[in-house]
Design a protein around this motif. Structure first.
Motif, PDB file in Angstrom:
ATOM      1  N   GLY A   1       1.734  23.093  36.258  1.00  8.57           N
ATOM      2  CA  GLY A   1       2.470  21.944  36.789  1.00  8.57           C
ATOM      3  C   GLY A   1       2.019  20.624  36.210  1.00  8.57           C
ATOM      4  N   LEU A   2       1.570  20.625  34.968  1.00  5.08           N
ATOM      5  CA  LEU A   2       1.074  19.404  34.331  1.00  5.08           C
ATOM      6  C   LEU A   2       2.178  18.688  33.570  1.00  5.08           C
ATOM      7  CD1 LEU A   2      -2.298  20.805  32.947  1.00  5.08           C
ATOM      8  CD2 LEU A   2      -1.941  19.406  34.991  1.00  5.08           C
ATOM      9  N   PRO A   3       2.478  17.443  33.943  1.00  2.57           N
ATOM     10  CA  PRO A   3       3.503  16.678  33.221  1.00  2.57           C
ATOM     11  C   PRO A   3       3.049  16.340  31.802  1.00  2.57           C
ATOM     12  CG  PRO A   3       2.748  15.506  35.184  1.00  2.57           C
ATOM     13  CD  PRO A   3       1.909  16.711  35.040  1.00  2.57           C
ATOM     14  N   ARG A   4       4.021  16.160  30.920  1.00  2.00           N
ATOM     15  CA  ARG A   4       3.731  15.856  29.519  1.00  2.00           C
ATOM     16  C   ARG A   4       4.579  14.667  29.087  1.00  2.00           C
ATOM     17  NH1 ARG A   4       5.207  20.183  24.867  1.00  2.00           N
ATOM     18  NH2 ARG A   4       5.486  18.663  23.238  1.00  2.00           N
ATOM     19  N   TRP A   5       3.960  13.784  28.291  1.00  3.39           N
ATOM     20  CA  TRP A   5       4.701  12.648  27.736  1.00  3.39           C
ATOM     21  C   TRP A   5       5.891  13.170  26.957  1.00  3.39           C
ATOM     22  CZ3 TRP A   5       3.895   7.938  29.379  1.00  3.39           C
ATOM     23  CH2 TRP A   5       2.659   7.614  29.904  1.00  3.39           C
ATOM     24  N   ALA A   6       6.982  12.445  27.023  1.00  5.82           N
ATOM     25  CA  ALA A   6       8.241  12.742  26.331  1.00  5.82           C
ATOM     26  C   ALA A   6       8.935  13.970  26.897  1.00  5.82           C
ATOM     27  CB  ALA A   6       8.030  12.918  24.824  1.00  5.82           C
ATOM     28  N   ARG A   7       8.426  14.551  27.965  1.00  6.76           N
ATOM     29  CA  ARG A   7       9.107  15.637  28.670  1.00  6.76           C
ATOM     30  C   ARG A   7       9.371  15.188  30.103  1.00  6.76           C
ATOM     31  NH1 ARG A   7       9.733  20.809  26.362  1.00  6.76           N
ATOM     32  NH2 ARG A   7       9.597  20.432  24.131  1.00  6.76           N
TER      33      ARG A   7
END
Length: 169
Positions: free
Chosen positions: A14-20
């Motif tokens: 559940g880790l957010p990612r830049w550009a996603r």
């Protein structure tokens, strides 16, 4: 580890990612970054008012969820595909979010991260738009639907303060 395996493990965690998951409108409260990425006791910083308001009152406009997609070997949705809250027999009842990341996990099957509206019921089954129709998806909460974080106060700040009024003689 290959990129596809790393992406599947990132989505599982559940880790957010830049550009996603992170776009121009994203605030840390929506992405569960208050736990790891925001220092609430630090002095002034850009966006402090928005973060403080949401920490104190809750209710961020969107929340990050992990989706377990029904099809084990089926087609993966595209990033940007719409997420729907079905209404009756119509799987595309109301658009409530967007797929931000998707992967085929070695154990969990097809999984995805999506940003959905705050008001989507936590137990609701959702549907994801595919080229060939819709696929059902169950959600796992990553961000509390009320928008409260561990750092949130137990009651609204200033609730106990009384308004000072001049006494009339």
């Amino acid at each position: 580890m290959g990129e596809l395996a790393w992406e599947a493990l990132r989505i599982e965690a559940g880790l957010p990612r830049w550009a996603r998951e992170v776009d121009a409108r994203a605030i840390p409260n929506e992405l569960d970054w208050l736990r790891t990425g925001v220092h609430l006791n630090k002095g002034c910083y850009p966006g402090q008012e928005t973060i403080a308001r949401t920490v104190n009152l809750g209710r961020p406009p969107r929340r990050l969820v992990q989706l377990q997609l029904a099809g084990w070997q089926g087609q993966l949705p595209e990033v940007g595909a719409r997420v729907y809250l079905p209404a009756g027999d119509n799987p595309a009842g109301k658009a409530v979010g967007t797929i931000t990341s998707v992967a085929r996990h070695w154990e969990l099957g097809n999984i995805a991260l999506a940003l959905v509206r705050r008001g989507v019921p936590a137990q609701a089954e959702l549907a994801v738009d595919l080229e060939a129709g819709y696929e059902s998806a169950s959600q796992e909460l990553l961000v509390d639907p009320a928008g409260k974080a561990e750092a949130s106060p137990s009651q609204r700040p200033g609730l106990g303060l009384k308004r000072l009024r001049p006494e009339h003689g």
